[in-house]
Design an enzyme around this catalytic site. Structure first.
Site, PDB file in Angstrom:
ATOM      1  CD  GLU A  27       7.335   0.353  24.802  1.00 50.70           C
ATOM      2  OE1 GLU A  27       7.968  -0.399  25.558  1.00 50.70           O
ATOM      3  OE2 GLU A  27       6.479  -0.061  23.995  1.00 50.70           O
ATOM      4  CB  SER A 155       7.425   0.630  28.638  1.00 51.40           C
ATOM      5  OG  SER A 155       8.460  -0.022  27.954  1.00 51.40           O
ATOM      6  CE1 TYR A 221      12.352  -0.622  30.686  1.00 53.64           C
ATOM      7  CE2 TYR A 221      10.309   0.614  30.860  1.00 53.64           C
ATOM      8  CZ  TYR A 221      11.045  -0.422  30.317  1.00 53.64           C
ATOM      9  OH  TYR A 221      10.447  -1.269  29.418  1.00 53.64           O
ATOM     10  NE  ARG A 260       8.632  -9.201  30.739  1.00 54.68           N
ATOM     11  CZ  ARG A 260       8.559  -7.958  30.268  1.00 54.68           C
ATOM     12  NH1 ARG A 260       9.551  -7.438  29.583  1.00 54.68           N
ATOM     13  NH2 ARG A 260       7.468  -7.235  30.488  1.00 54.68           N
ATOM     14  CG  ASP A 262       4.537  -8.916  31.862  1.00 54.85           C
ATOM     15  OD1 ASP A 262       5.642  -9.418  32.142  1.00 54.85           O
ATOM     16  OD2 ASP A 262       4.416  -7.865  31.207  1.00 54.85           O
ATOM     17  CD  GLU A 275       1.592  -6.228  28.575  1.00 55.42           C
ATOM     18  OE1 GLU A 275       2.252  -5.831  27.604  1.00 55.42           O
ATOM     19  OE2 GLU A 275       1.032  -5.471  29.393  1.00 55.42           O
ATOM     20  CG  ASN A 277       6.008  -7.258  26.805  1.00 56.86           C
ATOM     21  OD1 ASN A 277       5.590  -6.161  26.502  1.00 56.86           O
ATOM     22  ND2 ASN A 277       5.722  -7.831  27.968  1.00 56.86           N
ATOM     23  N   GLY A 281      12.554  -5.597  26.955  1.00 55.76           N
ATOM     24  CA  GLY A 281      13.665  -4.697  27.221  1.00 55.76           C
ATOM     25  C   GLY A 281      14.976  -5.433  27.436  1.00 55.76           C
TER      26      GLY A 281
END
Length: 315
Positions: A27, A155, A221, A260, A262, A275, A277, A281
């Site tokens: 990443e 990502s 992205y 964050r 998901d 998951e 994070n 990002g």
């Protein structure tokens, strides 16, 4: 909400701040963009910040520079998995975000799911893959479609949706190039939500929409047609349920500062945790800045809030 989230510290209170970004993970490119955005925001706010692209000379750089605290914007292995956090702990340098244990746990998708399962939190049925025999067994147990993921990547790198044993074996082999441990989980058909945590509070959830088969690297992205719905469109009771589930999921992992999660929702309305994070990002396509704006914080205020937590949480 925004008044409680914002930092009240003067820029000089942070001292000299090293923005750690880049690194050597898969990443890296995303981290370079995130780190540059964070650095520019800190400098614009009057913080004495400088960039440190993490490479083989990291220890020498850390020893040579005067560093009062570190803003970690390293995505993936070596920066988000507890390794950098442990190094900074040993050096006595305060840093942003989660500590060693939470960082390492959240980076391991399989063990994160095991923790959630032990607490009765919903997460899709899954299996670990290390051979073609495992692929056969997982297909028989879980059925199709399935989603394949490297267990320690972010990502959406190395991920694939599969609909047959042959596709599953091929996806496992592909994901194995990124990680010795590969996770396969039941496909949840329905909307995806992402929910940010900041300084112990849950920010407004975002509903994601993409023309891709799932929210992959390109959708995250590169694509210009990815849809971000905020407010997320849920009924108040369901949104409250989603917020509570996210708070419990992050608490179970032990996240700190910011994170964050998901989450998927199936046709019956049930939520499923995917998951967490711990270094999300911070690019122009990123979701935490979007959620922060909905809570009343611009990008600079968000960055300062994350940094302020490293002062208040660790002294």
């Amino acid at each position: 909400m925004s008044g409680e989230l914002k930092s009240t510290l003067a820029p000089g209170a942070f001292g000299r701040v090293a923005v750690l970004f880049g690194g050597k993970s898969a990443e890296r490119e995303v981290s370079l963009k995130s780190g540059q955005a964070v650095l520019e925001a800190l400098l614009a706010a009057g913080v004495d910040a400088f960039a440190l692209d993490v490479g083989d000379d990291l220890l020498q750089r850390l020893a040579a520079e005067k560093i009062d605290r570190a803003f970690i914007v390293l995505h993936g292995r070596g920066g988000e998995d507890g390794a950098m956090q442990g190094l900074l702990e040993c050096l006595g340098i305060p840093y942003t975000g989660s500590g060693v244990l939470a960082s390492a746990l959240a980076m391991d998708k399989l063990r994160t799911k095991q923790v959630w399962q032990s607490l009765g939190l919903s997460t899709p049925r899954h299996a670990a893959l290390s051979s073609e025999a495992d692929c056969q067994a997982a297909a028989a147990e879980l059925g199709f479609p399935l989603i394949v993921k490297p267990a320690h990547e972010g990502s959406s790198i190395g991920m694939a949706k599969v609909g047959s044993v042959d596709e599953l074996v091929a996806a496992w082999k592909s994901a194995s190039q990124y990680d010795d441990q590969v996770l396969v989980e039941q496909w949840i058909n329905g909307p995806e939500f992402t929910i940010a945590m900041l300084r112990g509070q849950v920010l407004p959830p975002i509903r994601l929409g993409t023309t891709h088969s799932f929210y992959d690297y390109d959708a995250k992205y590169l694509a210009d047609d990815t849809q971000y719905q905020i407010p997320c469109g849920l009924e108040p009771a369901k949104e409250a349920e989603l917020i509570e589930l996210t708070a419990r999921a992050c608490e179970a992992v032990g996240t700190r500062g910011w994170a964050r999660a998901d989450v998927m929702q199936d046709a019956s309305g049930r939520f499923w945790l995917l998951e967490v994070n711990t270094v999300p990002g911070m690019t122009d396509h990123s979701l935490v800045p979007m959620a922060a704006r909905a809570a009343g914080l611009d990008f600079q205020q968000l960055v300062l809030a994350i940094l302020a937590d490293s002062v208040e949480a660790r002294g």
